[in-house]
Design a protein around this motif. Sequence first.
Motif, mmCIF file in Angstrom:
data_model
loop_
_atom_site.group_PDB
_atom_site.id
_atom_site.type_symbol
_atom_site.label_atom_id
_atom_site.label_comp_id
_atom_site.label_asym_id
_atom_site.label_seq_id
_atom_site.Cartn_x
_atom_site.Cartn_y
_atom_site.Cartn_z
ATOM 1 N N GLN A 78 0.831 -1.207 0.000
ATOM 2 C CA GLN A 78 0.000 0.000 0.000
ATOM 3 C C GLN A 78 0.866 1.259 0.000
ATOM 4 O O GLN A 78 0.557 2.231 -0.692
ATOM 5 C CB GLN A 78 -0.919 0.006 1.225
ATOM 6 C CG GLN A 78 -2.077 -0.972 1.142
ATOM 7 C CD GLN A 78 -2.908 -0.969 2.406
ATOM 8 O OE1 GLN A 78 -2.365 -1.018 3.522
ATOM 9 N NE2 GLN A 78 -4.218 -0.913 2.271
ATOM 10 N N LEU A 109 2.210 1.753 -3.479
ATOM 11 C CA LEU A 109 1.145 2.182 -4.390
ATOM 12 C C LEU A 109 0.841 3.663 -4.207
ATOM 13 O O LEU A 109 0.782 4.425 -5.182
ATOM 14 C CB LEU A 109 -0.122 1.355 -4.150
ATOM 15 C CG LEU A 109 -1.377 1.834 -4.906
ATOM 16 C CD1 LEU A 109 -1.168 1.753 -6.407
ATOM 17 C CD2 LEU A 109 -2.604 1.021 -4.469
ATOM 18 N N TRP A 110 0.658 4.098 -2.946
ATOM 19 C CA TRP A 110 0.278 5.487 -2.698
ATOM 20 C C TRP A 110 1.446 6.446 -2.874
ATOM 21 O O TRP A 110 1.236 7.624 -3.195
ATOM 22 C CB TRP A 110 -0.367 5.618 -1.322
ATOM 23 C CG TRP A 110 -1.777 5.123 -1.365
ATOM 24 C CD1 TRP A 110 -2.245 3.922 -0.922
ATOM 25 C CD2 TRP A 110 -2.899 5.797 -1.936
ATOM 26 N NE1 TRP A 110 -3.586 3.804 -1.165
ATOM 27 C CE2 TRP A 110 -4.022 4.945 -1.792
ATOM 28 C CE3 TRP A 110 -3.074 7.042 -2.556
ATOM 29 C CZ2 TRP A 110 -5.291 5.298 -2.245
ATOM 30 C CZ3 TRP A 110 -4.346 7.401 -3.000
ATOM 31 C CH2 TRP A 110 -5.432 6.534 -2.843
ATOM 32 N N PHE A 167 3.529 6.007 -5.332
ATOM 33 C CA PHE A 167 3.452 6.167 -6.790
ATOM 34 C C PHE A 167 2.341 7.144 -7.163
ATOM 35 O O PHE A 167 2.528 8.026 -8.023
ATOM 36 C CB PHE A 167 3.202 4.808 -7.455
ATOM 37 C CG PHE A 167 2.837 4.899 -8.903
ATOM 38 C CD1 PHE A 167 3.801 5.149 -9.870
ATOM 39 C CD2 PHE A 167 1.507 4.759 -9.303
ATOM 40 C CE1 PHE A 167 3.456 5.251 -11.211
ATOM 41 C CE2 PHE A 167 1.150 4.864 -10.638
ATOM 42 C CZ PHE A 167 2.137 5.113 -11.604
ATOM 43 N N LEU A 168 1.172 7.022 -6.519
ATOM 44 C CA LEU A 168 0.044 7.903 -6.837
ATOM 45 C C LEU A 168 0.329 9.350 -6.420
ATOM 46 O O LEU A 168 -0.091 10.292 -7.094
ATOM 47 C CB LEU A 168 -1.225 7.392 -6.156
ATOM 48 C CG LEU A 168 -1.756 6.050 -6.688
ATOM 49 C CD1 LEU A 168 -2.953 5.584 -5.865
ATOM 50 C CD2 LEU A 168 -2.136 6.170 -8.160
ATOM 51 N N LEU A 183 2.470 10.677 -9.024
ATOM 52 C CA LEU A 183 1.633 10.940 -10.200
ATOM 53 C C LEU A 183 0.893 12.269 -10.050
ATOM 54 O O LEU A 183 0.746 13.022 -11.020
ATOM 55 C CB LEU A 183 0.626 9.794 -10.375
ATOM 56 C CG LEU A 183 -0.331 9.898 -11.573
ATOM 57 C CD1 LEU A 183 0.446 9.933 -12.880
ATOM 58 C CD2 LEU A 183 -1.324 8.731 -11.556
ATOM 59 N N ALA A 184 0.429 12.565 -8.833
ATOM 60 C CA ALA A 184 -0.248 13.841 -8.581
ATOM 61 C C ALA A 184 0.685 15.005 -8.880
ATOM 62 O O ALA A 184 0.282 16.003 -9.507
ATOM 63 C CB ALA A 184 -0.724 13.902 -7.130
ATOM 64 N N PRO A 241 -5.255 15.410 -8.923
ATOM 65 C CA PRO A 241 -4.070 15.390 -8.059
ATOM 66 C C PRO A 241 -4.368 15.758 -6.617
ATOM 67 O O PRO A 241 -3.720 15.240 -5.699
ATOM 68 C CB PRO A 241 -3.130 16.402 -8.713
ATOM 69 C CG PRO A 241 -3.996 17.269 -9.540
ATOM 70 C CD PRO A 241 -5.111 16.383 -10.012
ATOM 71 N N LEU A 281 -5.614 12.561 -5.033
ATOM 72 C CA LEU A 281 -4.533 11.586 -4.912
ATOM 73 C C LEU A 281 -3.584 11.953 -3.777
ATOM 74 O O LEU A 281 -3.226 11.098 -2.953
ATOM 75 C CB LEU A 281 -3.751 11.491 -6.233
ATOM 76 C CG LEU A 281 -4.476 10.838 -7.413
ATOM 77 C CD1 LEU A 281 -3.570 10.853 -8.647
ATOM 78 C CD2 LEU A 281 -4.891 9.410 -7.085
ATOM 79 N N SER A 326 -3.180 9.999 -0.243
ATOM 80 C CA SER A 326 -1.885 9.328 -0.082
ATOM 81 C C SER A 326 -1.288 9.580 1.303
ATOM 82 O O SER A 326 -0.544 8.748 1.827
ATOM 83 C CB SER A 326 -0.900 9.796 -1.161
ATOM 84 O OG SER A 326 -0.490 11.130 -0.935
#
Length: 306
Positions: A6, A9-10, A12-13, A16-17, A235, A238, A242
Motif C-alpha cells: 500500500q 502504491l500510494w 506512486f500515486l 503521479l499527482a 491530483p 490523490l 496518499s
Amino acid sequence: MVTQKQRRLWAFLAALACVMWGISGLFAKSLFNISSDITPMWLSQIRMVTSGIILLIIAGFLKQKPIATMKNKHDAWVIIAYGVFGLLPVQLFYFIVVKQANASIATILQFVGPFFVMAYLAFTHKQVMRRIDVIAAICAFIGVVLLATHGHFNHFAITPSVLFWGLLSAVGVATNTLIPIGVLKRVSSLVVTGWGLLSAGICLMIVHPQMPHIPNTPHVWLDVAAVIIIGTLIPFQLMTNSLRFIKASTASLLDAFEPFSATVGSVLCFGLVMTPMDWIGSILVVLAAMALNIAPKKKPKTNAHR
C-alpha cells in the motif's frame, strides 16, 4: 495496518499527482499561445470557481457538511483568508509566469516557497534554523540566480517581471501552507480547499469582472478542462488520500516530480532550451527545498540514572 504494498502504491500515486500538477502548466501555456485574450486572470477565475464548486459538491455527497462549516465565523474568515491570500497568489501569479515565460520556470520559482515559511517561523516563533536550513537557503538563492542569469551575472536571462511574479507565487505557497493549519485540524481538507478556491475565484471576479472574448473552439475548452481536472481535481484527491499511507516528508520529497515534468514537457512540447546553468540552478532549488524535510535522527533513550 498499512502494508508495504500500500505504501508503494500510494507513493506512486502521490508522485503521479505531482506530475499532473507539472503537466497542467503545459496545458495553461498552450492556452496562452492560442490567443492573447486568454489571460492568467480569466484562467484563474474559471479554474478556481469551477474546481471549488465541484469539490464542495463532492464534500456534500460525502456528508462533510460544507455549508455548516461556513456558519462558524472564525473558520469562515480563516478559509476566506486562505483563499484570497494563499490560493489566489499561488494560482494567479503562477499563471502569469507561465504566460510570460514557461511552466518550468514558474514551477521551479514556486519551490522557493518553503524558505518563506522557514523565515516566517524563525521570526515569529523564534524557531532556530538548523545548519542544513541555512545551507539549503544559500543553495536555493544560488539556484534562482543561475536561472535568472544563465550564469552570466551581468544580465538577466529572464525578465524582472517573471522573477517578481515567480517569487510572489512562492510567497503564496508559504501563506497557502500557514493560514489553514488550525482549521484543517477540525475541518475536512476537501471543504477547506473547496471554499478557499471558490472564495479566491469570486474575489478575482469582483476585482476584474470583465470577461474577455475567448475563442470558442474544442482546443480551448479541452485545455481548460485539463487545467481543472488534471491540474486540480485528480491530483488533489490523490495527494490528500496518499497522506493516509505515506509520511508527509515522503510526499514533500515527491514534489520534485512537479518541476521535473514541467521542465521536460516544456523542452519537448514548446522547444524550451535549457542551458547547463539552467539545469544546475533548477536542481539546486529542488534539492534545497527537499533538504528542508530532512529530520534529525532521534537519539535513543538510555536507562542511565544519576
